[in-house]
Motif scaffolding. Structure first.
Motif, PDB file in Angstrom:
ATOM      1  N   PRO A   1      -0.994  14.145  -5.570  1.00  0.00           N
ATOM      2  CA  PRO A   1       0.840  14.601  -5.944  1.00  0.00           C
ATOM      3  C   PRO A   1       1.390  13.879  -5.328  1.00  0.00           C
ATOM      4  CG  PRO A   1      -0.725  16.383  -5.341  1.00  0.00           C
ATOM      5  CD  PRO A   1      -1.911  14.514  -5.310  1.00  0.00           C
ATOM      6  N   GLU A   2       1.507  13.451  -4.259  1.00  0.00           N
ATOM      7  CA  GLU A   2       2.495  13.186  -2.910  1.00  0.00           C
ATOM      8  C   GLU A   2       3.308  12.413  -3.771  1.00  0.00           C
ATOM      9  OE1 GLU A   2       3.642  14.729  -0.252  1.00  0.00           O
ATOM     10  OE2 GLU A   2       2.920  16.231  -1.079  1.00  0.00           O
TER      11      GLU A   2
ATOM     12  N   THR B   1      -4.933   0.803   0.848  1.00  0.00           N
ATOM     13  CA  THR B   1      -4.562   0.348   1.937  1.00  0.00           C
ATOM     14  C   THR B   1      -2.922  -0.355   0.969  1.00  0.00           C
ATOM     15  OG1 THR B   1      -5.187  -1.648   2.069  1.00  0.00           O
ATOM     16  CG2 THR B   1      -5.312  -0.269   3.234  1.00  0.00           C
ATOM     17  N   CYS B   2      -3.157  -0.160  -0.467  1.00  0.00           N
ATOM     18  CA  CYS B   2      -2.039  -0.551  -1.032  1.00  0.00           C
ATOM     19  C   CYS B   2      -2.528   0.689  -2.262  1.00  0.00           C
ATOM     20  CB  CYS B   2      -2.983  -1.840  -2.097  1.00  0.00           C
ATOM     21  SG  CYS B   2      -2.227  -2.307  -3.365  1.00  0.00           S
ATOM     22  N   MET B   3      -1.395   0.377  -3.715  1.00  0.00           N
ATOM     23  CA  MET B   3      -1.131   1.122  -4.427  1.00  0.00           C
ATOM     24  C   MET B   3       0.146   0.676  -5.441  1.00  0.00           C
ATOM     25  SD  MET B   3       2.965   4.114  -3.284  1.00  0.00           S
ATOM     26  CE  MET B   3       4.217   2.974  -3.237  1.00  0.00           C
ATOM     27  N   ARG B   4      -0.844   1.373  -6.690  1.00  0.00           N
ATOM     28  CA  ARG B   4      -0.290   0.186  -7.225  1.00  0.00           C
ATOM     29  C   ARG B   4       0.897   1.428  -8.696  1.00  0.00           C
ATOM     30  NH1 ARG B   4      -2.388   0.125 -13.933  1.00  0.00           N
ATOM     31  NH2 ARG B   4      -0.503  -1.534 -14.563  1.00  0.00           N
ATOM     32  N   VAL B   5       2.175   1.305  -8.308  1.00  0.00           N
ATOM     33  CA  VAL B   5       3.136   2.262  -9.201  1.00  0.00           C
ATOM     34  C   VAL B   5       2.945   1.413 -10.704  1.00  0.00           C
ATOM     35  CG1 VAL B   5       5.686   2.385  -9.856  1.00  0.00           C
ATOM     36  CG2 VAL B   5       4.846   1.239  -7.549  1.00  0.00           C
TER      37      VAL B   5
ATOM     38  N   LEU C   1      11.717   4.798  -3.166  1.00  0.00           N
ATOM     39  CA  LEU C   1      11.736   4.492  -1.955  1.00  0.00           C
ATOM     40  C   LEU C   1      10.768   5.660  -1.495  1.00  0.00           C
ATOM     41  CD1 LEU C   1      15.559   4.055  -0.901  1.00  0.00           C
ATOM     42  CD2 LEU C   1      13.530   2.766  -0.406  1.00  0.00           C
ATOM     43  N   TRP C   2      10.937   6.713  -2.470  1.00  0.00           N
ATOM     44  CA  TRP C   2      10.083   8.237  -2.194  1.00  0.00           C
ATOM     45  C   TRP C   2       8.863   7.397  -2.352  1.00  0.00           C
ATOM     46  CZ3 TRP C   2      10.757  13.681  -1.476  1.00  0.00           C
ATOM     47  CH2 TRP C   2      11.942  13.969  -0.720  1.00  0.00           C
ATOM     48  N   LEU C   3       8.528   6.480  -3.158  1.00  0.00           N
ATOM     49  CA  LEU C   3       7.032   6.171  -3.585  1.00  0.00           C
ATOM     50  C   LEU C   3       6.331   5.145  -1.753  1.00  0.00           C
ATOM     51  CD1 LEU C   3       6.905   5.501  -7.033  1.00  0.00           C
ATOM     52  CD2 LEU C   3       5.772   7.197  -5.947  1.00  0.00           C
ATOM     53  N   PHE C   4       8.018   4.679  -2.183  1.00  0.00           N
ATOM     54  CA  PHE C   4       6.913   4.028  -1.187  1.00  0.00           C
ATOM     55  C   PHE C   4       7.191   4.508   0.499  1.00  0.00           C
ATOM     56  CE2 PHE C   4       9.610   0.536  -2.932  1.00  0.00           C
ATOM     57  CZ  PHE C   4       8.226  -0.180  -3.796  1.00  0.00           C
ATOM     58  N   ARG C   5       7.426   5.936   1.065  1.00  0.00           N
ATOM     59  CA  ARG C   5       7.830   6.737   2.219  1.00  0.00           C
ATOM     60  C   ARG C   5       6.514   7.369   1.659  1.00  0.00           C
ATOM     61  NH1 ARG C   5      14.270   7.470   1.358  1.00  0.00           N
ATOM     62  NH2 ARG C   5      14.305   6.222   2.689  1.00  0.00           N
TER      63      ARG C   5
ATOM     64  N   GLY D   1       3.647   6.800   0.877  1.00  0.00           N
ATOM     65  CA  GLY D   1       2.962   5.628   0.562  1.00  0.00           C
ATOM     66  C   GLY D   1       2.551   5.445   2.127  1.00  0.00           C
ATOM     67  N   ILE D   2       3.056   4.841   2.499  1.00  0.00           N
ATOM     68  CA  ILE D   2       3.207   4.291   3.908  1.00  0.00           C
ATOM     69  C   ILE D   2       2.518   5.591   5.146  1.00  0.00           C
ATOM     70  CG2 ILE D   2       4.501   3.617   5.654  1.00  0.00           C
ATOM     71  CD1 ILE D   2       6.423   2.722   4.509  1.00  0.00           C
ATOM     72  N   ALA D   3       3.446   6.638   4.459  1.00  0.00           N
ATOM     73  CA  ALA D   3       2.517   7.807   5.502  1.00  0.00           C
ATOM     74  C   ALA D   3       1.598   8.427   4.830  1.00  0.00           C
ATOM     75  CB  ALA D   3       3.530   9.442   4.661  1.00  0.00           C
ATOM     76  N   ALA D   4       0.993   7.821   3.839  1.00  0.00           N
ATOM     77  CA  ALA D   4      -0.691   8.002   3.789  1.00  0.00           C
ATOM     78  C   ALA D   4      -1.131   6.553   3.797  1.00  0.00           C
ATOM     79  CB  ALA D   4      -0.938   8.354   2.444  1.00  0.00           C
ATOM     80  N   GLY D   5      -1.367   5.633   5.071  1.00  0.00           N
ATOM     81  CA  GLY D   5      -1.526   4.734   5.550  1.00  0.00           C
ATOM     82  C   GLY D   5      -1.410   3.021   4.745  1.00  0.00           C
TER      83      GLY D   5
END
Length: 376
Positions: free
Chosen positions: A254-255, A304-308, A328-332, A334-338
């Protein structure tokens, strides 16, 4: 049934045994390929069950198997998408679920079976691959960086384009996938972020899972409105949206499901990124049981990766930096989740505004997928 001079036959999939062979075929096609991601067999089986997949409520499909000396050597599915016909007022049929040995005779026979099935229904063109529509997995990988596909993106051997072209199909549209790596953020993005928040008062809210059905309704309305002018787009029915949500809910974070809201509480945009669950599926060989669920819980922490997969804006909010704010919210998050990279896919080749926007974000166009078409 198609008979050729050789021992090759193309037969319709009609029984549970036929469907089992249809589902199992890719394991022989991709044997030894380290980049192939085995699908969950139960999900493929469910896709062809009219009681489980809502596409069958409005449209028709017919899967086929190619057999040589009794051994499965190829498969394909003929698809009539009645919603596409009504929306676009064109008599185009589709093919999908294509897998084949490196043999033009086999591919040609499979596609001839699709042609015949579509002609019988009065359709005048064949397009694909789509499985079953452009709202699901579609396109053929034709170029780009090596490596496994990300979640819900196609993968195929390099000889597939040649097989389709030898069977008389030609390019109708290319789809682009873009890659962004952690830290590749141009400074102007942060200036744009301030515009969206300070000038327009846009705020970001994550999806409220306790109100999932209500939130899903918001997504459906925006999704169908934001993409309605895109080439090849067909709105998702309520049943199709519910089905996709049920499939994705187990892997949804959900994040990474974000609403952009105006000060008045209206929805200005929505973005969804999925953790690349293919990194988990690669280790499961198509099965959840007996140990697959345990594996999934362990390996999903290592993604280690996500798909928008979705980023859409209400028309009146385009060009006002709301898309930058969502990215930017998604990337931040995602980075917080590793996660260290993100794929944005897929984007139509002639959607210049979207492609240019992702390039300005610091993305690199790194893979190309193709849809083919042939007159009937």
């Amino acid at each position: 049934m198609t008979n050729l001079a050789s021992s090759l036959r193309v037969v319709p999939v009609e029984s549970r045994a036929d469907l089992k062979r249809f589902i199992a075929l890719p394991w022989s096609i991709y044997r030894g390929d380290p980049d192939w991601v085995p699908p969950l067999k139960r999900d493929v089986r469910a896709a062809f069950d009219p009681a489980k997949h809502p596409f069958h409520l409005h449209s028709e499909v017919q899967p086929y198997l190619a057999l040589r000396d009794g051994r499965a050597v190829g498969r394909v599915c003929a698809i009539r998408n009645r919603n596409h016909e009504r929306l676009h007022d064109e008599s185009v049929g589709f093919f999908g679920w294509f897998e084949c040995v490196d043999d033009p005779e086999v591919a040609g026979a499979l596609l001839d079976a699709v042609r015949a099935w579509l002609r019988e229904r009065g359709l005048t063109a064949m397009r694909g691959p789509t499985s079953f529509s452009t709202n699901e997995t579609c396109g053929l990988l034709i170029d780009g960086d090596p490596g496994p596909p990300v979640v819900l993106m196609p993968y195929n051997p390099p000889y597939y384009p040649g097989l389709l072209e030898a069977a008389g199909l030609r390019k109708v549209k290319d789809l682009f996938a873009w890659l962004m790596k952690k830290g590749d953020w141009p400074p102007h993005l942060f200036r744009a972020e301030k515009v969206a928040t300070r000038r327009y008062g846009i705020r970001i809210k994550t999806m409220d899972m306790s109100r999932f059905d209500e939130e899903l309704g918001r997504v459906q309305r925006l999704y169908n409105a934001a993409w309605e002018k895109n080439w090849g787009f067909v709105p998702m029915t309520e049943a199709e949206m519910d089905h996709m949500a049920a499939e994705l809910k187990p892997i949804l974070d959900p994040e990474l499901a974000l609403f952009a809201e105006t000060p008045e509480g209206e929805t200005a945009g929505f973005a969804l990124a999925l953790p690349d669950f293919n990194q988990v599926l690669r280790r499961m060989n198509g099965r959840l049981f007996p140990f697959g669920i345990l594996k999934a819980l362990i390996y999903r922490r290592q993604i280690t990766c996500m798909r928008v997969i979705i980023l859409g804006l209400a028309e009146e909010w385009r060009g006002k930096a709301v898309d930058v704010l969502l990215y930017l919210w998604l990337f931040r998050k995602g980075i917080a989740a590793g996660m260290t990279s993100a794929e944005q896919s897929w984007i139509l080749e002639d959607n210049q505004k979207m492609n240019q926007a992702i390039e300005r974000l610091g993305g690199r166009m790194y893979r190309t997928y193709r849809l083919y078409e042939a007159a009937l």
